[in-house]
Design a protein around this motif. Structure first.
Motif, PDB file in Angstrom:
ATOM      1  N   ALA A 178      40.186  24.337 -19.709  1.00  0.00           N
ATOM      2  CA  ALA A 178      40.407  24.614 -18.288  1.00  0.00           C
ATOM      3  C   ALA A 178      40.548  23.322 -17.498  1.00  0.00           C
ATOM      4  CB  ALA A 178      39.259  25.455 -17.738  1.00  0.00           C
ATOM      5  N   GLU A 179      39.727  22.341 -17.821  1.00  0.00           N
ATOM      6  CA  GLU A 179      39.807  21.061 -17.105  1.00  0.00           C
ATOM      7  C   GLU A 179      41.096  20.325 -17.431  1.00  0.00           C
ATOM      8  OE1 GLU A 179      36.833  17.669 -15.453  1.00  0.00           O
ATOM      9  OE2 GLU A 179      36.117  19.440 -16.510  1.00  0.00           O
ATOM     10  N   LYS A 180      41.517  20.396 -18.702  1.00  0.00           N
ATOM     11  CA  LYS A 180      42.787  19.769 -19.085  1.00  0.00           C
ATOM     12  C   LYS A 180      43.953  20.432 -18.359  1.00  0.00           C
ATOM     13  CE  LYS A 180      41.501  18.216 -23.749  1.00  0.00           C
ATOM     14  NZ  LYS A 180      41.739  18.433 -25.206  1.00  0.00           N
ATOM     15  N   LEU A 181      43.914  21.752 -18.282  1.00  0.00           N
ATOM     16  CA  LEU A 181      44.970  22.479 -17.575  1.00  0.00           C
ATOM     17  C   LEU A 181      45.030  22.042 -16.114  1.00  0.00           C
ATOM     18  CD1 LEU A 181      47.107  24.737 -17.319  1.00  0.00           C
ATOM     19  CD2 LEU A 181      45.225  26.296 -16.782  1.00  0.00           C
ATOM     20  N   MET A 182      43.870  21.980 -15.477  1.00  0.00           N
ATOM     21  CA  MET A 182      43.826  21.577 -14.072  1.00  0.00           C
ATOM     22  C   MET A 182      44.416  20.183 -13.883  1.00  0.00           C
ATOM     23  SD  MET A 182      42.608  22.450 -10.922  1.00  0.00           S
ATOM     24  CE  MET A 182      41.039  23.305 -10.867  1.00  0.00           C
ATOM     25  N   GLN A 183      44.048  19.248 -14.745  1.00  0.00           N
ATOM     26  CA  GLN A 183      44.551  17.877 -14.647  1.00  0.00           C
ATOM     27  C   GLN A 183      46.060  17.835 -14.837  1.00  0.00           C
ATOM     28  OE1 GLN A 183      42.245  15.852 -17.639  1.00  0.00           O
ATOM     29  NE2 GLN A 183      40.411  15.715 -16.361  1.00  0.00           N
TER      30      GLN A 183
ATOM     31  N   GLU B 269      46.812  22.418   1.314  1.00  0.00           N
ATOM     32  CA  GLU B 269      46.240  23.387   2.245  1.00  0.00           C
ATOM     33  C   GLU B 269      45.556  24.533   1.520  1.00  0.00           C
ATOM     34  OE1 GLU B 269      45.073  24.728   5.885  1.00  0.00           O
ATOM     35  OE2 GLU B 269      46.164  22.855   5.482  1.00  0.00           O
ATOM     36  N   GLN B 270      46.133  24.975   0.382  1.00  0.00           N
ATOM     37  CA  GLN B 270      45.607  26.165  -0.282  1.00  0.00           C
ATOM     38  C   GLN B 270      45.842  26.097  -1.786  1.00  0.00           C
ATOM     39  OE1 GLN B 270      44.301  29.363   1.465  1.00  0.00           O
ATOM     40  NE2 GLN B 270      43.404  29.265  -0.578  1.00  0.00           N
ATOM     41  N   LEU B 271      44.810  26.427  -2.552  1.00  0.00           N
ATOM     42  CA  LEU B 271      44.930  26.530  -4.000  1.00  0.00           C
ATOM     43  C   LEU B 271      44.311  27.845  -4.440  1.00  0.00           C
ATOM     44  CD1 LEU B 271      45.874  24.779  -6.484  1.00  0.00           C
ATOM     45  CD2 LEU B 271      43.456  24.259  -6.834  1.00  0.00           C
ATOM     46  N   TYR B 272      44.969  28.524  -5.369  1.00  0.00           N
ATOM     47  CA  TYR B 272      44.474  29.795  -5.888  1.00  0.00           C
ATOM     48  C   TYR B 272      44.017  29.602  -7.328  1.00  0.00           C
ATOM     49  CZ  TYR B 272      46.853  31.503  -1.760  1.00  0.00           C
ATOM     50  OH  TYR B 272      47.249  31.694  -0.466  1.00  0.00           O
ATOM     51  N   LEU B 273      42.773  29.958  -7.602  1.00  0.00           N
ATOM     52  CA  LEU B 273      42.226  29.883  -8.948  1.00  0.00           C
ATOM     53  C   LEU B 273      42.000  31.307  -9.436  1.00  0.00           C
ATOM     54  CD1 LEU B 273      39.664  26.953  -8.523  1.00  0.00           C
ATOM     55  CD2 LEU B 273      42.039  26.856  -9.324  1.00  0.00           C
ATOM     56  N   ILE B 274      42.492  31.596 -10.632  1.00  0.00           N
ATOM     57  CA  ILE B 274      42.493  32.953 -11.168  1.00  0.00           C
ATOM     58  C   ILE B 274      41.580  33.021 -12.387  1.00  0.00           C
ATOM     59  CG2 ILE B 274      43.983  34.815 -12.022  1.00  0.00           C
ATOM     60  CD1 ILE B 274      46.098  32.324 -10.799  1.00  0.00           C
TER      61      ILE B 274
ATOM     62  N   ARG C  42      32.847  24.326 -12.023  1.00  0.00           N
ATOM     63  CA  ARG C  42      33.456  23.021 -12.278  1.00  0.00           C
ATOM     64  C   ARG C  42      34.883  22.963 -11.746  1.00  0.00           C
ATOM     65  NH1 ARG C  42      33.718  17.913 -11.850  1.00  0.00           N
ATOM     66  NH2 ARG C  42      35.082  16.893 -13.359  1.00  0.00           N
ATOM     67  N   MET C  43      35.659  24.025 -11.943  1.00  0.00           N
ATOM     68  CA  MET C  43      37.036  24.028 -11.463  1.00  0.00           C
ATOM     69  C   MET C  43      37.086  24.008  -9.937  1.00  0.00           C
ATOM     70  SD  MET C  43      38.848  23.850 -14.148  1.00  0.00           S
ATOM     71  CE  MET C  43      37.464  22.796 -14.640  1.00  0.00           C
ATOM     72  N   ASP C  44      36.141  24.690  -9.316  1.00  0.00           N
ATOM     73  CA  ASP C  44      36.048  24.673  -7.860  1.00  0.00           C
ATOM     74  C   ASP C  44      35.731  23.251  -7.382  1.00  0.00           C
ATOM     75  OD1 ASP C  44      35.888  26.737  -5.556  1.00  0.00           O
ATOM     76  OD2 ASP C  44      34.198  25.414  -5.183  1.00  0.00           O
TER      77      ASP C  44
END
Length: 283
Positions: free
Chosen positions: A212-217, A228-233, A245-247
């Motif tokens: 998940a952290e690799k994906l985010m990076q 302004e806005q990010l959506y986490l699913i 952690r992703m938040d």
């Protein structure tokens, strides 16, 4: 001036509080499980996972049909006489739902249809852009609104890692050989929308906390997403520590608003439990 009403499909996974706040109307898609037809939203995601545990089969999903769109658009018109409907639909490349909306709209006046070429958070990002625009510019002309929404369609970026290869295999989306190799090596595919189609673009290895952290990076490095806005699913079963952690990463990166969305029944039949995704709009 005629009121503009926004609508979309349940495959957007639009959170209920947002739908209520912006008066976005949502038409359900379908889940077929154990020979029964369920409307998306009427079935707990846990029931899907329990069904798979018992049978090793996953439900199938079907589109909103023409008759349902007829009732859906008619109800909106009855509730808001003389309104203009702007319907932002689930990608036409993965479902016949949008085409059914096109067929239905021929019987109505003042309906604009936009193929979002996206799903879940990627679709929600476009719907929310439209809702925010309407709130800021309530007198905007419908044609101008539609043009501006359509301009955002290619800028909506979604990346999602299914929580379970079992669901991909059961749904016929990976071969047994690919499944065995992926399971042994703990490989998890990254699914993105490319020209409206669900495509595996990358492969990650390891625990979901690492992946998940690799994906985010990778996502934030590849796309210049509006802060302004990010959506986490997430799909049911994702570890709360991963969500925390992703938040944290999103806020450290400078995102002003971070909205978590739960994958609904339609999306969860493809992702399995414990999936994670990210969506936003490029500048």
């Amino acid at each position: 001036m005629s009121r503009i009403v926004l609508s979309t499909e349940s495959g957007a996974d639009l959170p209920g509080d947002i739908a209520d706040k912006y008066n976005v109307h949502v038409v359900p898609m379908h889940i077929i499980m154990d020979g029964k037809d369920y409307l998306d939203g009427s079935l707990l995601v846990k029931d899907i996972y329990d069904y798979y545990d018992r049978t090793k089969q996953i439900p199938s999903t079907t589109a909103t049909n023409v008759h349902e769109y007829q009732e859906f658009f008619t109800k909106i018109k009855e509730d808001f006489p003389d309104c203009i409907i702007v319907h932002i639909g689930y990608t036409s490349k993965a479902s016949s739902s949008f085409q059914n909306a096109v067929l239905t709209a021929k019987d109505f006046e003042d309906i604009f249809l936009i193929d979002a070429l996206n799903v879940t958070g990627g679709l929600t990002a476009i719907v929310m852009y439209a809702a925010d625009l309407l709130e800021k510019e309530p007198a905007i002309e419908p044609v101008q609104l539609v043009e501006r929404i359509e301009s955002m369609v290619p800028k909506s970026r979604l990346a999602f890692i299914p929580g379970s290869l079992d669901f991909l295999r059961a749904g016929g989306r990976v071969s047994n050989i690919a499944y065995l190799g992926g399971a042994l090596l703990r490989i998890k595919p990254c699914i993105e929308l490319v020209d409206g189609k669900l495509v595996s673009t990358k492969k990650y290895r390891g625990k979901m906390s690492v992946v998940a952290e690799k994906l985010m990076q990778d996502y934030l490095n590849e796309y210049n997403i509006d802060k302004e806005q990010l959506y986490l699913i997430y799909s049911v079963g994702l570890d709360e520590r991963i969500k925390e952690r992703m938040d944290e990463v999103a806020r450290e990166t400078g995102f002003k608003h971070v909205k978590w969305m739960q994958a609904g029944a339609v999306i969860s039949t493809h992702s399995g439990p414990g999936g994670f995704g990210i969506a936003g709009l490029e500048l």
